[in-house]
Design an enzyme around this catalytic site. Structure first.
Site, PDB file in Angstrom:
ATOM      1  N   ASP A 146       0.797  -1.199   0.000  1.00  0.00           N
ATOM      2  CA  ASP A 146       0.000   0.000   0.000  1.00  0.00           C
ATOM      3  C   ASP A 146       0.847   1.275   0.000  1.00  0.00           C
ATOM      4  OD1 ASP A 146      -2.971   1.129   0.905  1.00  0.00           O
ATOM      5  OD2 ASP A 146      -1.334   2.266   1.772  1.00  0.00           O
ATOM      6  N   THR A 178      -5.250   2.405  -0.067  1.00  0.00           N
ATOM      7  CA  THR A 178      -5.235   1.711  -1.353  1.00  0.00           C
ATOM      8  C   THR A 178      -5.647   0.258  -1.188  1.00  0.00           C
ATOM      9  OG1 THR A 178      -3.437   3.180  -2.028  1.00  0.00           O
ATOM     10  CG2 THR A 178      -3.862   1.269  -3.411  1.00  0.00           C
ATOM     11  N   ASP A 179      -5.182  -0.392  -0.125  1.00  0.00           N
ATOM     12  CA  ASP A 179      -5.608  -1.763   0.157  1.00  0.00           C
ATOM     13  C   ASP A 179      -7.112  -1.826   0.381  1.00  0.00           C
ATOM     14  OD1 ASP A 179      -3.263  -3.213  -0.070  1.00  0.00           O
ATOM     15  OD2 ASP A 179      -2.707  -2.967   2.025  1.00  0.00           O
ATOM     16  N   ILE A 180      -7.638  -0.900   1.193  1.00  0.00           N
ATOM     17  CA  ILE A 180      -9.069  -0.902   1.491  1.00  0.00           C
ATOM     18  C   ILE A 180      -9.886  -0.698   0.221  1.00  0.00           C
ATOM     19  CG2 ILE A 180     -10.920   0.314   2.716  1.00  0.00           C
ATOM     20  CD1 ILE A 180      -9.125  -1.312   4.548  1.00  0.00           C
TER      21      ILE A 180
END
Length: 406
Positions: A146, A178-180
């Protein structure tokens, strides 16, 4: 029964983007089987402190990071570097609707667990691959996290204090955004693929990339660049297209003012005791306010420091001007609206008695989210899954355990 209670998801992912998608599907009722490495499990199980504490105040083995993305799942430990482990995962995939994985490109092909291998035994399978850079392109083989994607993907060029201010420089977002977002987009993609399967038949491969998601989520800032050719600059808490739309100092802290139209600006100017601002040709429209922000913002700052944050929020709410405080997490969870929406919940937990969780924001009138199981202990459901789903006997499972396969 949840909206997705008819589905089984095989979650081979770890860390955040994949598990986040799996948790959303699980919250919506899907049976999500989390496959983990024997002995260690998901990397985030060790990403602490902090760790969940038991009834005596002692740390358990469950890291808070892991607990954020894995509720409503069941954990089975399988070492699929071994042939028997590969067989078990293939058998589970044959009985599943969805597979989520976030291994490097081609990483699962060596074990016969890639999409091309699994589609042979389950043509209806939806297979979602999440990587840093996607399945194609010059960076496809690279690992992606991320933080680095926030930098490479342009977000950090927009986040932080403006050049020339003390402390200026690129800053990452305070959560792995960004991961979420990739987890959210992956969930949308899975649901779209399932709808296609139900309509036309057949599974498909989903190629999700953190970089693609980061670029897509630059939204108006990306279009600001594409329409002008000029990269936007960092503006701290200010907005590139709306003024005033940022934080302002008060007598006891700061508050956020988000004026979205000219009518709201007129109301704000009246509350601030400066009604002439709304008729000033430099400030009368948003276009003019953006052009003259360096003049207007200092004037607003001079006005806001004479009242407390609570006073500004109260006065502006009555006038219909959007605003709010800047809360830390303790203040946020104590906020009456957060409490009314029951965003902090607790679930029973075998080690700690209970575990706190942040509630799902999804509110469905007919098929509401259900909180069935706390984030599972490592391998907590191995015997149950191998027995119920694959029909294995206790002696079969014990043999696999002795061999280190599960």
């Amino acid at each position: 029964m949840g909206a997705l209670s008819h589905l089984r998801v095989l979650d081979l992912s770890r860390v955040l983007a994949g598990p986040w998608s799996g948790q959303i599907l699980a919250d919506l009722g899907a049976e999500v089987i989390k496959v983990e490495r024997p002995g260690t499990g998901d990397d985030t199980r060790a990403w602490g402190p902090p760790f969940l504490k038991d009834a005596y105040g002692k740390n358990t083995t469950e890291a808070a990071y892991y607990l954020s993305a894995n509720r409503n799942k069941r954990s089975v430990t399988i070492d699929f570097t071994q042939p028997e482990g590969q067989r078990l995962v293939r058998e589970l995939a044959a009985k599943s609707d969805v597979v989520i994985e976030n291994f490097k490109v081609g990483g699962l092909a060596a074990y016969g667990l890639d999409y091309e291998s699994l589609r042979v035994i389950n043509p209806q399978l939806i297979y979602c691959s999440i990587t840093g850079f996607g399945q194609t392109g010059p960076y496809a083989k690279r690992a992606g996290y991320d933080f680095m994607i926030q930098g490479l993907g342009g977000l950090m060029s927009l986040t932080g204090l403006a050049e020339g201010e003390e402390g200026a420089g690129p800053v990452k977002v305070g959560v792995a955004l960004t991961d979420i977002l990739t987890g959210l987009y992956s969930t949308v993609a899975v649901l779209a693929a399932l709808a296609h399967r139900d309509h036309d038949g057949g599974g498909q491969h989903i190629d999700m990339a953190l970089l693609d998601v980061q670029v897509a989520c630059l939204a108006n800032q990306a279009m600001n660049y594409l329409t002008t050719g000029t990269p936007p600059n960092r503006l701290g808490n200010a907005h590139p297209n709306i003024v005033p739309y940022q934080a302002f100092p008060t007598s006891d802290g700061d508050f956020i003012l988000t004026v979205g139209n000219d009518g709201q600006f007129r109301k704000f100017a009246e509350v601030a005791g400066q009604p002439q601002w709304a008729d000033d040709p430099r400030f009368a429209t948003n276009k003019q306010r953006v052009a003259n922000r360096t003049v207007l913002i200092p004037l607003i700052r001079q006005a806001t420091v004479f009242k407390t944050t609570a006073e500004w929020v109260s006065l502006l709410e009555k006038a219909g001007v959007p605003c709010g405080p800047i809360n830390d997490l303790a203040q946020m969870f104590a906020d009456p609206q957060v409490k009314a929406r029951e965003l902090a919940i607790e679930m029973p937990h075998p080690l700690a008695g209970h575990v706190p969780q942040v509630a799902s924001p999804i509110r469905l009138s007919e098929t509401p989210v259900e909180y069935r199981n706390a984030p599972p202990l490592l391998g907590e459901h191995t015997e149950q899954i191998l027995g119920d789903v694959l029909g294995m006997t206790s002696s079969d499972i014990e043999r696999l355990r002795t061999a280190g396969v599960v």
